[in-house]
Design a protein around this motif. Structure first.
Motif, PDB file in Angstrom:
ATOM      1  N   LEU A 207      10.595  96.120 -69.252  1.00 52.77           N
ATOM      2  CA  LEU A 207       9.722  97.216 -68.807  1.00 52.77           C
ATOM      3  C   LEU A 207       8.291  97.103 -69.295  1.00 52.77           C
ATOM      4  N   ARG A 208       8.004  96.246 -70.255  1.00 54.19           N
ATOM      5  CA  ARG A 208       6.650  96.193 -70.809  1.00 54.19           C
ATOM      6  C   ARG A 208       6.200  94.749 -70.997  1.00 54.19           C
ATOM      7  N   ILE A 209       4.876  94.575 -70.940  1.00 57.50           N
ATOM      8  CA  ILE A 209       4.236  93.299 -71.254  1.00 57.50           C
ATOM      9  C   ILE A 209       3.200  93.554 -72.338  1.00 57.50           C
ATOM     10  N   ASN A 210       3.283  92.806 -73.431  1.00 57.21           N
ATOM     11  CA  ASN A 210       2.368  92.959 -74.561  1.00 57.21           C
ATOM     12  C   ASN A 210       1.451  91.755 -74.664  1.00 57.21           C
ATOM     13  N   LEU A 211       0.223  92.028 -75.073  1.00 56.64           N
ATOM     14  CA  LEU A 211      -0.795  90.996 -75.289  1.00 56.64           C
ATOM     15  C   LEU A 211      -0.994  90.813 -76.782  1.00 56.64           C
ATOM     16  N   TRP A 212      -0.845  89.573 -77.250  1.00 57.52           N
ATOM     17  CA  TRP A 212      -0.970  89.245 -78.666  1.00 57.52           C
ATOM     18  C   TRP A 212      -2.165  88.334 -78.901  1.00 57.52           C
ATOM     19  N   ASN A 213      -2.728  88.440 -80.087  1.00 62.63           N
ATOM     20  CA  ASN A 213      -3.655  87.445 -80.597  1.00 62.63           C
ATOM     21  C   ASN A 213      -2.911  86.569 -81.590  1.00 62.63           C
ATOM     22  N   PHE A 214      -3.113  85.261 -81.499  1.00 64.35           N
ATOM     23  CA  PHE A 214      -2.372  84.351 -82.357  1.00 64.35           C
ATOM     24  C   PHE A 214      -2.575  84.656 -83.840  1.00 64.35           C
ATOM     25  N   GLU A 215      -3.762  85.146 -84.204  1.00 66.64           N
ATOM     26  CA  GLU A 215      -4.069  85.360 -85.615  1.00 66.64           C
ATOM     27  C   GLU A 215      -3.585  86.705 -86.131  1.00 66.64           C
TER      28      GLU A 215
ATOM     29  N   SER B 104      -0.465  89.086 -86.243  1.00 63.44           N
ATOM     30  CA  SER B 104       0.955  89.265 -85.965  1.00 63.44           C
ATOM     31  C   SER B 104       1.437  90.691 -86.192  1.00 63.44           C
ATOM     32  N   ASP B 105       0.566  91.559 -86.721  1.00 63.15           N
ATOM     33  CA  ASP B 105       0.984  92.926 -87.042  1.00 63.15           C
ATOM     34  C   ASP B 105       0.613  93.930 -85.966  1.00 63.15           C
ATOM     35  N   GLN B 106      -0.032  93.488 -84.881  1.00 64.38           N
ATOM     36  CA  GLN B 106      -0.376  94.413 -83.808  1.00 64.38           C
ATOM     37  C   GLN B 106      -0.485  93.675 -82.488  1.00 64.38           C
ATOM     38  N   CYS B 107      -0.234  94.411 -81.409  1.00 61.22           N
ATOM     39  CA  CYS B 107      -0.366  93.880 -80.060  1.00 61.22           C
ATOM     40  C   CYS B 107      -0.811  95.017 -79.144  1.00 61.22           C
ATOM     41  N   PHE B 108      -1.209  94.672 -77.934  1.00 59.30           N
ATOM     42  CA  PHE B 108      -1.688  95.651 -76.968  1.00 59.30           C
ATOM     43  C   PHE B 108      -0.734  95.669 -75.777  1.00 59.30           C
ATOM     44  N   ASN B 109      -0.306  96.858 -75.417  1.00 60.37           N
ATOM     45  CA  ASN B 109       0.566  97.013 -74.258  1.00 60.37           C
ATOM     46  C   ASN B 109      -0.300  97.062 -73.006  1.00 60.37           C
ATOM     47  N   ILE B 110      -0.171  96.053 -72.136  1.00 58.61           N
ATOM     48  CA  ILE B 110      -1.030  95.968 -70.950  1.00 58.61           C
ATOM     49  C   ILE B 110      -0.278  96.305 -69.663  1.00 58.61           C
TER      50      ILE B 110
ATOM     51  N   PHE C 145       9.024  91.540 -55.840  1.00 56.91           N
ATOM     52  CA  PHE C 145       7.570  91.651 -55.789  1.00 56.91           C
ATOM     53  C   PHE C 145       6.938  90.764 -56.858  1.00 56.91           C
ATOM     54  N   ILE C 146       5.789  90.197 -56.522  1.00 53.75           N
ATOM     55  CA  ILE C 146       4.950  89.486 -57.483  1.00 53.75           C
ATOM     56  C   ILE C 146       3.617  90.213 -57.546  1.00 53.75           C
ATOM     57  N   ARG C 147       3.254  90.668 -58.732  1.00 54.59           N
ATOM     58  CA  ARG C 147       2.028  91.436 -58.900  1.00 54.59           C
ATOM     59  C   ARG C 147       1.014  90.612 -59.679  1.00 54.59           C
ATOM     60  N   LEU C 148      -0.194  90.571 -59.162  1.00 50.70           N
ATOM     61  CA  LEU C 148      -1.306  89.880 -59.809  1.00 50.70           C
ATOM     62  C   LEU C 148      -2.246  90.921 -60.388  1.00 50.70           C
ATOM     63  N   SER C 149      -2.452  90.885 -61.697  1.00 51.63           N
ATOM     64  CA  SER C 149      -3.251  91.895 -62.385  1.00 51.63           C
ATOM     65  C   SER C 149      -4.465  91.263 -63.035  1.00 51.63           C
ATOM     66  N   ASP C 150      -5.525  92.079 -63.130  1.00 55.85           N
ATOM     67  CA  ASP C 150      -6.783  91.653 -63.741  1.00 55.85           C
ATOM     68  C   ASP C 150      -7.001  92.471 -65.006  1.00 55.85           C
ATOM     69  N   LEU C 151      -7.084  91.805 -66.146  1.00 59.50           N
ATOM     70  CA  LEU C 151      -7.248  92.500 -67.420  1.00 59.50           C
ATOM     71  C   LEU C 151      -8.598  93.173 -67.551  1.00 59.50           C
ATOM     72  N   ARG C 152      -9.548  92.828 -66.691  1.00 57.11           N
ATOM     73  CA  ARG C 152     -10.876  93.432 -66.779  1.00 57.11           C
ATOM     74  C   ARG C 152     -10.941  94.804 -66.117  1.00 57.11           C
ATOM     75  N   GLN C 153      -9.933  95.141 -65.321  1.00 53.82           N
ATOM     76  CA  GLN C 153      -9.992  96.399 -64.580  1.00 53.82           C
ATOM     77  C   GLN C 153      -9.670  97.611 -65.432  1.00 53.82           C
ATOM     78  N   ALA C 154      -8.648  97.459 -66.283  1.00 51.68           N
ATOM     79  CA  ALA C 154      -8.232  98.604 -67.090  1.00 51.68           C
ATOM     80  C   ALA C 154      -7.482  98.108 -68.313  1.00 51.68           C
ATOM     81  N   ALA C 155      -7.345  98.991 -69.305  1.00 47.99           N
ATOM     82  CA  ALA C 155      -6.620  98.619 -70.514  1.00 47.99           C
ATOM     83  C   ALA C 155      -5.143  98.427 -70.211  1.00 47.99           C
ATOM     84  N   ILE C 156      -4.603  99.285 -69.343  1.00 46.55           N
ATOM     85  CA  ILE C 156      -3.221  99.142 -68.895  1.00 46.55           C
ATOM     86  C   ILE C 156      -3.255  98.788 -67.416  1.00 46.55           C
ATOM     87  N   CYS C 157      -2.748  97.618 -67.089  1.00 50.01           N
ATOM     88  CA  CYS C 157      -2.899  97.053 -65.743  1.00 50.01           C
ATOM     89  C   CYS C 157      -1.712  97.391 -64.855  1.00 50.01           C
TER      90      CYS C 157
END
Length: 502
Positions: A244-252, A254-260, A296-308
């Motif tokens: 149900l969710r996709i999270n965005l991580w930064n490699f450096e 590991s203690d936080q991520c963004f739900n996009i 369905f295949i959905r193509l999302s742009d991270l520049r449009q909104a914080a939650i895509c």
């Protein structure tokens, strides 16, 4: 649109991890993920036991430590390029079984995905994930010199030489020195000592090993089981997707991520679809695609909104619109999506077909490769035995003209764009799996030999032949991967890894 290409002629290359006849296949040895490193020098697999095994390409280094004449070196350079051969390099335990006491849920150690990370400095990093936790491993090659062990005189220091001599001469030091015995004896021992030291330092070769270190642990971010991870082209971030969710991580971090992406409804009874796969665009770091259980295949742009959640574009096969039966809704679920290297095309795999999409055309795919059309009359049987929920991987060649996926009865299915057939070529992996203990020049058993010879000449079988009757649903070729620079495909049959080249 990619140009049409002739079908490839496939031959068996090698098998890795074949058990001996006395070994019983353990459930933990079943391969659950395959990934080639982007240069093609390494191959990583994950298994149900939580282990990551790394194989290294060794055909480049066969003559690296040997001295040859200029003529031999020129012949080696002018020889036709061989397909890569791989050998075992390293193995490490990535995940251990855990227990979630808050949810009273056991977390298996099974590796769901392994992904090589893009690096700028040549270092090797790999992501491995089980159902809940992702780990980043640093793989570093360490080269050590191997020294030949030969028989030699024991080492004697210079002080001990003179002490031993004085004790041996016992008062006759002046006479011996005058006669020259002292000098001659000392020089011979010194030469022997020097020769012995030279022999000790002779290098026999260079041995390289891989050192593994867990750099980061990305945990406690998924309430549902992880189904995919994908690296971004910016080499700084990656995504992990569950139902149900996709999270965005930064490699450096590991203690936080963004739900996009968040598809969880306020009332779970209103849930109509789940996320099945997610993939970053290979060229644009702001684009990602994810598939759903409704096809369905959905193509999302991270520049449009914080939650895509509001996708930029939706790709759906218009030919499948209209009233759907119960089974057709299930088989519409997409198990795997991948962007081609050009960034303009995408392949998807559902239960029945593999489809090629043009990113500029969202109403229908530009090519449909039929895989399980002969199983349509048996969907009820597949549903009762839960085989209809099997998730098959897909892969493509570096030029984007050829595609491969797995099927039942340990069949490897390969397709070439514009070859004039939708069924493609079928390679029976079972024949090489059973006969791998024999020399490689021997063919598969006789019952398989005629079909294999036809396949290597580019013929294909139709769905209404004996395959429909003798289809073995317990032998599934779920995981496949294509070498990034060569026409070589790796596929997992239970606990063995088989490679085919063209």
């Amino acid at each position: 649109m990619p140009q049409p290409s002739a079908p490839l002629q496939w031959t068996f290359s090698q098998i890795l991890g074949q058990p001996t006849p006395s070994d019983h296949l353990q459930d933990d040895d079943t391969i659950t993920s395959i990934e080639f490193e982007k240069r093609g020098d390494y191959l990583a697999i994950g298994d149900r036991g939580g282990r990551v095994v790394i194989f290294e390409r060794d055909d480049r280094n066969n003559t690296s430590n040997q001295q040859h004449s200029r003529k031999v070196l020129e012949q080696l350079d002018s020889a036709p390029a061989r397909h890569p051969k791989f050998r075992f390099k390293s193995e490490f335990q990535s995940h251990e079984p855990e227990f979630d006491y808050l949810k009273s849920l056991e977390i298996e150690q099974r590796i769901k995905k392994v992904r090589w990370c893009h690096t700028q400095n040549g270092l090797l990093f790999i992501l491995s994930a089980n159902d809940k936790t992702i780990k980043l491993w640093k793989i570093k090659e360490h080269k050590a010199k191997k020294v030949k062990e030969v028989a030699h005189l024991p080492f004697v220091s210079s002080e001990n030489i003179f002490l031993a001599e004085r004790s041996f001469m016992s008062g006759q030091e002046t006479l011996s020195s005058a006669n020259g015995y002292h000098l001659e004896w000392t020089e011979s021992i010194t030469q022997s000592m020097s020769l012995s030291q030279d022999i000790n330092t002779k290098i026999a070769g260079i041995d390289s090993t891989l050192h593994k270190k867990c750099q980061k642990v990305y945990a406690h971010a998924h309430s549902f089981n992880i189904n995919s991870i994908s690296n971004n082209s910016d080499c700084e971030t990656f995504i992990s997707a569950d139902d149900l969710r996709i999270n965005l991580w930064n490699f450096e971090a590991s203690d936080q991520c963004f739900n996009i992406i968040d598809m969880k409804p306020s009332n779970m009874e209103d849930l109509t679809e789940v996320i099945t796969s997610a993939e970053f665009h290979p060229l644009h770091c702001n684009l990602l695609a994810y598939s759903s259980s409704r096809g369905f295949i959905r193509l999302s742009d991270l520049r449009q909104a914080a939650i895509c959640d509001h996708s930029a574009r939706i790709f759906h096969d218009g030919a499948s619109n209209g009233m759907k039966s119960f089974f057709e809704e299930i088989i519409a679920s997409i198990s795997d999506i991948k962007f081609l290297n050009d960034g303009q095309h995408l392949i998807s795999r559902d239960f029945m077909n593999m489809k090629l999409w043009d990113m500029r055309m969202d109403s229908s795919p530009i090519a449909v490769f039929k895989i399980h059309e002969h199983l349509r009359p048996r969907l009820h049987e597949l549903y009762n035995d839960d085989y209809i929920f099997d998730k098959f991987d897909s892969c493509f060649s570096g030029d984007g003209l050829h595609f491969a996926t797995g099927s039942y009865s340990n069949l490897l299915r390969t397709f070439s764009l514009g070859s004039g057939t939708e069924e493609g070529i079928k390679l029976d992996v079972t024949g090489n799996l059973d006969s791998s203990k024999k020399p490689l020049h021997q063919a598969a058993p006789k019952v398989r030999r005629s079909s294999l010879s036809n396949l290597t000449r580019g013929f294909y079988q139709h769905g209404h032949d004996s395959e429909e009757i003798s289809c073995n649903f317990k032998s599934r070729l779920l995981h496949v991967a294509w070498h990034p620079t060569s026409n070589i495909v790796a596929c997992a049959a239970e606990g063995s890894l088989l490679l085919y080249n063209a």
